[in-house]
Design an enzyme around this catalytic site. Sequence first.
Site, PDB file in Angstrom:
ATOM      1  N   ASN A   1       5.789  -5.970   4.785  1.00 26.21           N
ATOM      2  CA  ASN A   1       5.519  -4.376   4.539  1.00 26.21           C
ATOM      3  C   ASN A   1       5.430  -3.764   6.198  1.00 26.21           C
ATOM      4  OD1 ASN A   1       5.812  -4.106   1.816  1.00 26.21           O
ATOM      5  ND2 ASN A   1       3.727  -5.052   1.970  1.00 26.21           N
TER       6      ASN A   1
ATOM      7  N   HIS B   1      -0.129   1.727  -8.029  1.00 20.44           N
ATOM      8  CA  HIS B   1      -0.518   0.142  -7.615  1.00 20.44           C
ATOM      9  C   HIS B   1      -1.755  -0.402  -8.590  1.00 20.44           C
ATOM     10  CE1 HIS B   1      -2.685  -2.448  -4.630  1.00 20.44           C
ATOM     11  NE2 HIS B   1      -1.331  -2.823  -4.407  1.00 20.44           N
TER      12      HIS B   1
ATOM     13  N   GLU C   1       1.389   7.854  -6.095  1.00 22.22           N
ATOM     14  CA  GLU C   1       1.688   7.172  -4.877  1.00 22.22           C
ATOM     15  C   GLU C   1       2.629   8.251  -4.147  1.00 22.22           C
ATOM     16  OE1 GLU C   1       2.676   3.121  -4.963  1.00 22.22           O
ATOM     17  OE2 GLU C   1       0.977   2.529  -6.411  1.00 22.22           O
TER      18      GLU C   1
ATOM     19  N   SER D   1       6.123   1.351  -4.232  1.00 23.90           N
ATOM     20  CA  SER D   1       6.336   0.181  -3.424  1.00 23.90           C
ATOM     21  C   SER D   1       7.476  -0.792  -3.908  1.00 23.90           C
ATOM     22  CB  SER D   1       4.984  -0.758  -3.252  1.00 23.90           C
ATOM     23  OG  SER D   1       4.371  -1.097  -4.715  1.00 23.90           O
TER      24      SER D   1
ATOM     25  N   ASP E   1      -1.993   8.159  -2.805  1.00 23.85           N
ATOM     26  CA  ASP E   1      -2.155   6.772  -2.240  1.00 23.85           C
ATOM     27  C   ASP E   1      -0.686   6.917  -1.158  1.00 23.85           C
ATOM     28  OD1 ASP E   1      -1.835   4.255  -1.388  1.00 23.85           O
ATOM     29  OD2 ASP E   1      -2.676   3.309  -3.170  1.00 23.85           O
TER      30      ASP E   1
ATOM     31  N   HIS F   1       2.748   3.202   1.633  1.00 24.80           N
ATOM     32  CA  HIS F   1       4.050   3.038   2.155  1.00 24.80           C
ATOM     33  C   HIS F   1       4.643   4.125   2.996  1.00 24.80           C
ATOM     34  CE1 HIS F   1       4.277  -0.843   0.111  1.00 24.80           C
ATOM     35  NE2 HIS F   1       3.468  -0.321  -0.801  1.00 24.80           N
TER      36      HIS F   1
ATOM     37  N   LYS G   1       0.223  -1.735   6.166  1.00 28.45           N
ATOM     38  CA  LYS G   1       1.895  -1.587   6.076  1.00 28.45           C
ATOM     39  C   LYS G   1       2.288  -1.233   7.393  1.00 28.45           C
ATOM     40  CE  LYS G   1       0.990  -2.316   1.536  1.00 28.45           C
ATOM     41  NZ  LYS G   1      -0.032  -2.109   0.543  1.00 28.45           N
TER      42      LYS G   1
HETATM   43  C1  LIG Z   1      -0.695  -2.532  -0.443  1.00 27.44           C
HETATM   44  C2  LIG Z   1      -1.279  -1.021  -1.217  1.00 27.44           C
HETATM   45  C3  LIG Z   1      -2.520  -0.962  -1.464  1.00 27.44           C
HETATM   46  C4  LIG Z   1      -3.649  -1.996  -1.279  1.00 27.44           C
HETATM   47  O1  LIG Z   1      -3.978  -2.109   0.157  1.00 27.44           O
HETATM   48  P1  LIG Z   1      -4.591  -3.220   0.962  1.00 27.44           P
HETATM   49  O2  LIG Z   1      -5.039  -2.634   2.298  1.00 27.44           O
HETATM   50  O3  LIG Z   1      -3.294  -4.193   1.055  1.00 27.44           O
HETATM   51  O4  LIG Z   1      -5.596  -3.650   0.060  1.00 27.44           O
HETATM   52  C5  LIG Z   1      -2.943   0.155  -2.328  1.00 27.44           C
HETATM   53  N1  LIG Z   1      -2.114   1.110  -2.737  1.00 27.44           N
HETATM   54  C6  LIG Z   1      -0.715   0.816  -2.568  1.00 27.44           C
HETATM   55  C7  LIG Z   1       0.391   1.792  -2.975  1.00 27.44           C
HETATM   56  C8  LIG Z   1      -0.173  -0.355  -1.850  1.00 27.44           C
HETATM   57  O5  LIG Z   1       1.161  -0.561  -1.621  1.00 27.44           O
END
Ligand SMILES: *Cc1c(COP(=O)(O)O)cnc(C)c1O
Length: 383
Positions: free
Chosen positions: A49, A135, A177, A181, A206, A209, A238
Amino acid sequence: MKQAFNQRISSALTQRKQAGLTRSRRIIDQGNQARLVVDGQSYINFSGNDYLGLAGSKELTQAWQQGLSLYGCGSGASPLVTGYSKPHADLESQLAEWLGFDCALLFNSGFSANQAVLFSLLEKGDTLLQDKLNHASLMEAGMFSPATMKRFKHNDITHLTKLLNACDDSPSLVVTEGVFSMDGDLSPLSDIATVAKDNSAWLMVDDAHGCGVLGNNGRGCCDFYQVTPDILVVTFGKGFGLSGAVVLCNAECGDYLAQFARHHVYSTAMPPAQAHALSHALSMIQQQEWRREKLSELSQQFESELAGISGSVKTITPIKPIIIGEADAAISMSDKLKAQGLWTTAIRPPTVPVGTARLRVTLSANHSTQDVTQLTQAIIKLG
Ligand SMILES: *Cc1c(COP(=O)(O)O)cnc(C)c1O
């Protein structure tokens, strides 16, 4: 009943094995580079990522080293005790200013940031509306929170509207999101923001990405859609090439989270050197436009080379799913690519819906055009 836990553990493991879903951790060398090494074999890494190629960058490594010599190792305590220092405060204010919020609050991971927000904000009688593909950190927090959780069909505004209309006057929070992802698609944030506003709901996005990759200057999906959610979560594992996360919100909400979010209050603050490195990653994201340009060139190349190939899905993100169908077929495809030195991950149910097992190809600014061609030619040959 000392045996009970042993029995539970062994039966869960057996079940997983029988379903063919056992996962294993591999020891990966150079997993943060364009080429990774496993058991002495080198592969082009299409699985990470690290979209902007910052995770292994010398410049960022030096920034972290500089942070270590300035601030030492650990933060020594949680933020409300003595763990919060100038590099943390600087990073928070840089992020708040860049993304257009009053307030930014750091967390040690995106997983904990999501859990912290949902657990501290929601009460019994509230309604939490989540996209079905959100997620695991969001889904799990929603299930354990005292609010009533409803899931709307992926990116389906009509369904979301219907669920919001049924909420009566209970306080409601919509969570989605920016970029999903496993599919690399964007949520229709302008429409979601409008529907949330019309129904007096709060919106939380969130953008794990999207931030660093999309939008003006890499500001992410909210900038791309010109939407300001009530709460924005950005993770640093990421595009930022490091780890940790930040929650952005208004000043009062930030104050509330700093007081009540247990993942913040009762967890050791990230090392100050890491905060220092994150500030540097932010400046690289802001100033090194070439990383996004390169990604977008590679993305266009990938799609034009795979034009007409069934299963390949067009996206504007570096996440390029190739839908295969059955889990076995996806794994076999991934194994065949590995045999040719191309590392892609097969994603199977329950991570994705049954019948949509896929290869999740991710591009990075570290890849060359030759890397991409090698992958697309191999995919075409394997059919
Ligand atoms: C990777 C991810 C997370 C978690 O983040 P980390 O810092 O790896 O714990 C949360 N939400 C989404 C959409 C993600 O892709």
